[in-house]
Enzyme design. Structure first.
Site, short mmCIF file in Angstrom:
data_model
loop_
_atom_site.label_atom_id
_atom_site.label_comp_id
_atom_site.label_asym_id
_atom_site.label_seq_id
_atom_site.Cartn_x
_atom_site.Cartn_y
_atom_site.Cartn_z
N ASP A 348 0.83 -1.21 0.00
CA ASP A 348 0.00 0.00 0.00
C ASP A 348 0.87 1.26 0.00
O ASP A 348 2.02 1.24 0.45
CB ASP A 348 -0.93 0.01 1.23
CG ASP A 348 -0.17 -0.11 2.54
OD1 ASP A 348 0.85 -0.84 2.57
OD2 ASP A 348 -0.57 0.51 3.53
N GLU A 349 0.28 2.32 -0.50
CA GLU A 349 0.81 3.68 -0.33
C GLU A 349 2.27 3.84 -0.75
O GLU A 349 2.99 4.62 -0.13
CB GLU A 349 0.65 4.12 1.14
CG GLU A 349 -0.78 4.17 1.57
CD GLU A 349 -0.97 4.76 2.98
OE1 GLU A 349 -1.85 5.61 3.13
OE2 GLU A 349 -0.23 4.35 3.92
N LEU A 350 2.68 3.18 -1.80
CA LEU A 350 4.05 3.42 -2.29
C LEU A 350 4.05 4.75 -3.03
O LEU A 350 3.31 4.93 -4.01
CB LEU A 350 4.50 2.30 -3.22
CG LEU A 350 5.89 2.52 -3.84
CD1 LEU A 350 6.98 2.56 -2.76
CD2 LEU A 350 6.20 1.45 -4.88
#
Ligand SMILES: *[C@@H]1O[C@H](CO)[C@@H](O)[C@H](O)[C@H]1NC(C)=O
Ligand SMILES: *[C@@H]1O[C@H](CO)[C@@H](O)[C@H](O)[C@H]1NC(C)=O
Ligand SMILES: *[C@@H]1O[C@H](CO)[C@@H](O)[C@H](O)[C@H]1NC(C)=O
Ligand SMILES: *[C@@H]1O[C@H](CO)[C@@H](O)[C@H](O)[C@H]1NC(C)=O
Length: 580
Positions: A348-350
């Site tokens: 997530d959220e890279l």
């Protein structure tokens, strides 16, 4: 179909308070007492009640051990951790049976299950373990639990214990609704809780208590988000510096023995642990031991580099990262694979900008990053598969990055909107964690600090990103398969409430989680609708949830109140009703 208990006229609190509501139930109004003389048999042989029985440790799943533990916990909950339900009955009413009169006792409990293969405890794959059970309690005092598997028996035992209350005199226990007949099974195979032990560390005892509560709610998954950019509490003996330097304190780590113990503790309660090492973002804490593997750690302003300080992502084109992961997975995965069928690799959220600081990449262009990310996922998922585990990821890898994930990969969806429809439409199996419903830390304000300048003005009154708080009523009203075709809905394995722990530790964990997680638990076990297809009414649901809350409290969990005592004591559901 058996007749249903909860006809519209039977909403008084004296009716069955079972949670989650059984799929089919009929009950009566006969009082039976229970005491420790109850004769229990398992597969025809006597099973003696051993208070506080702890099943033998070890990666061996033995049905008899599972059931001995389950019986011990159930009878412990009836005789030692029960409650007098005065707060759930009208004030001044004589709600208790007369314990001085001749008592009819529950004489026997006959336990059996047809599948004797010992296969249901460790490594259950969603849909593979049959959790169904049938329960009977006759007016003659003979009770039975018949299931397919030992896990089904555990679910039946949770139902059994919920029938009984403690008498005010302190040494009698009774039910008022015999005879009871139940046929029960969950609607969704995956009913979980995520706990983040990286932002704040939790002791093994806290985790045990949480897993216990998961099983009391007939839920079955514990998603252990064990590492993140803030800390690395997981001991990897092949890489000892990881936790030695990455944990908040050298004592705050999970040893291989802790990890094995938590998996065994959970399995004996019909709960499977799914560990997550989130990557390639959310991994900044690796830099304490291996700074050469990480970019963007502690970059400022953080929001250009990640969604929460201190940032930190793996270099995406760096052979040393691959060597590190090979060593880590070789150490970790063989220790997990005896117990579980899944491993979560995060994703997530890279933030694309991180790779601008990576000498081997130097770009934030999706076209440059996607092939690198694809390779990263392919190589590491093959490691997960080789260990016999199914990879689980967060939705961004499938949706934002449009990676080619294997059809075996399970996708956890949290961003809401049309994500679940899109993912299931693409054929992915999905775990629903929509933050609009299932993110439990929301609505309690910002944890970051704002000085008296611009940021203070901009963020006043310091509302957090996913405000408002998700009340149990909101969670209960949410249908995770709403708007899906039948085909799409069949890909939804179930749901998971998430506890991210910026400001949650052992002092407020229980109340933050329970009984809100119970609300999702019932929706995923019993479904949202009653027997005639109506949404279950809060008039009926609230008293049962209040009852469950008292029982969880009595069993040692600091679960939050559902309503003020004035409402729970009311015998008229309209007393605390808001009518437009
Ligand atoms: C119990 O249920 C039976 C059958 O519905 C009814 O006739 C009887 O009055 C009930 N007894 C009590 C004490 O409520
Ligand atoms: C990347 O950094 C630039 C500033 O260099 C910033 O404007 C942009 O919003 C950042 N992108 C993301 C996704 O945070
Ligand atoms: C990529 O980096 C450039 C230069 O810093 C920045 O202007 C742009 O916003 C970044 N793109 C994204 C998607 O963050
Ligand atoms: C159940 O409630 C939801 C809102 O939570 C609503 O959209 C739906 O139409 C209701 N269904 C029925 C059958 O009443």
């Amino acid at each position: 179909m058996l007749p249903r208990l909860l006809s519209p006229l039977a909403l008084l609190p004296l009716a069955s308070a079972l949670w989650p509501a059984p799929r089919e139930i009929s009950s009566g109004n006969t009082t039976l007492f229970i005491d420790k003389s109850i004769k229990i048999t398992y597969g025809g042989k006597p099973l003696h009640y051993v208070p506080g029985y702890t099943p033998a440790a070890g990666p061996k799943c033995d049905d008899t051990e599972v059931i001995k533990g389950g019986v011990s916990r159930a009878l412990g909950a009836i005789f030692d951790n029960n409650f007098v339900p005065w707060m759930l009955r009208p004030k001044g009413s004589t709600f208790e049976p007369d314990a001085s009169e001749e008592k009819h006792l529950v004489k026997t409990l006959k336990i059996s299950h047809s599948d004797k293969s010992n296969s249901g405890c460790y490594k259950p794959v969603a849909d593979e373990v049959d959790e169904s059970y049938a329960f009977k309690l006759g007016e003659d005092g003979h009770a039975s639990i018949d299931a397919k598997t030992a896990i089904g028996v555990l679910r039946g035992l949770e139902t059994f214990l919920q029938l009984f209350y403690e008498h005010t005199d302190g040494h009698h226990w009774y039910t008022t609704i015999a005879p009871v007949e139940i046929k029960d099974a969950p609607l969704f195979p995956y009913r979980g809780v995520l706990l983040d032990t990286a932002r704040i560390f939790f002791s093994v005892k806290d985790i045990e208590r949480t897993i216990d509560a998961i099983s009391w709610n007939k839920m079955n998954r514990f998603h252990w988000h064990i590492t993140d950019s803030q800390s690395w509490p997981l001991d990897i003996p092949a890489l000892p510096e990881l936790s030695a330097k990455g944990a908040y304190h050298p004592a705050l780590t999970y040893s291989p023995e802790d990890v094995a113990h938590i998996h065994e503790f959970a399995a004996h309660r019909g709960v499977e642990v799914i560990m997550e090492v989130d990557m390639p973002g959310h991994i900044g804490s690796v830099q304490f031991a291996f700074p050469e593997l990480i970019v963007a750690y502690n970059e400022i302003p953080f929001h250009w580099w990640c969604s929460e300080p201190p940032c930190g992502a793996f270099k995406l084109n760096e052979p040393a990262v691959d060597e590190f992961l090979e060593t880590m997975f070789d150490d970790l995965l063989p220790r997990l694979s005896p117990y579980t069928s899944y491993f979560h690799t995060g994703g997530d959220e890279l933030n694309r900008n991180d790779s601008m600081l990576d000498d081997g990449v130097g770009s934030n262009d999706t076209e440059v990053l996607r092939p690198l990310l694809q390779k990263f996922i392919d190589v590491n998922h093959d490691r997960v598969r080789k260990a016999g585990l199914v990879p689980v990821v967060w939705e961004e890898l499938a949706l934002e990055w449009d990676l080619d994930l294997g059809s075996d990969v399970i996708v956890q969806s949290w961003l809401g909107g049309k994500a679940i429809k899109t993912l299931t439409g693409k054929g992915h199996k999905v775990i629903v964690s929509d933050y609009n419903y299932y993110y439990l830390p929301c609505g309690r304000g910002q944890w970051m600090d704002y000085d008296n300048g611009e940021a203070f003005k901009k963020f006043y009154p310091f509302v957090d990103w996913c405000s408002p708080a998700k009340s149990w009523k909101l969670i209960y009203a949410y249908d995770p398969v709403a708007g899906l075709t039948e085909e799409e809905a069949s890909k939804v394995l179930g749901g998971e409430v998430a506890v991210w722990t910026e400001r949650i530790d052992a002092t407020n964990l229980d109340g933050l989680l329970w009984p809100r997680a119970s609300a999702m638990g019932e929706i995923l076990w019993s479904g949202r609708y009653d027997e005639v297809g109506r949404n279950r009414s809060q008039y009926e649901v609230t008293p049962r949830l209040a009852d469950l809350r008292e029982r969880m409290l009595a069993r040692g969990l600091a679960a939050e109140p559902v309503q003020m005592t004035f409402c729970t004591q009311g015998d008229d559901p309209l007393e605390c009703a808001r009518i437009v």
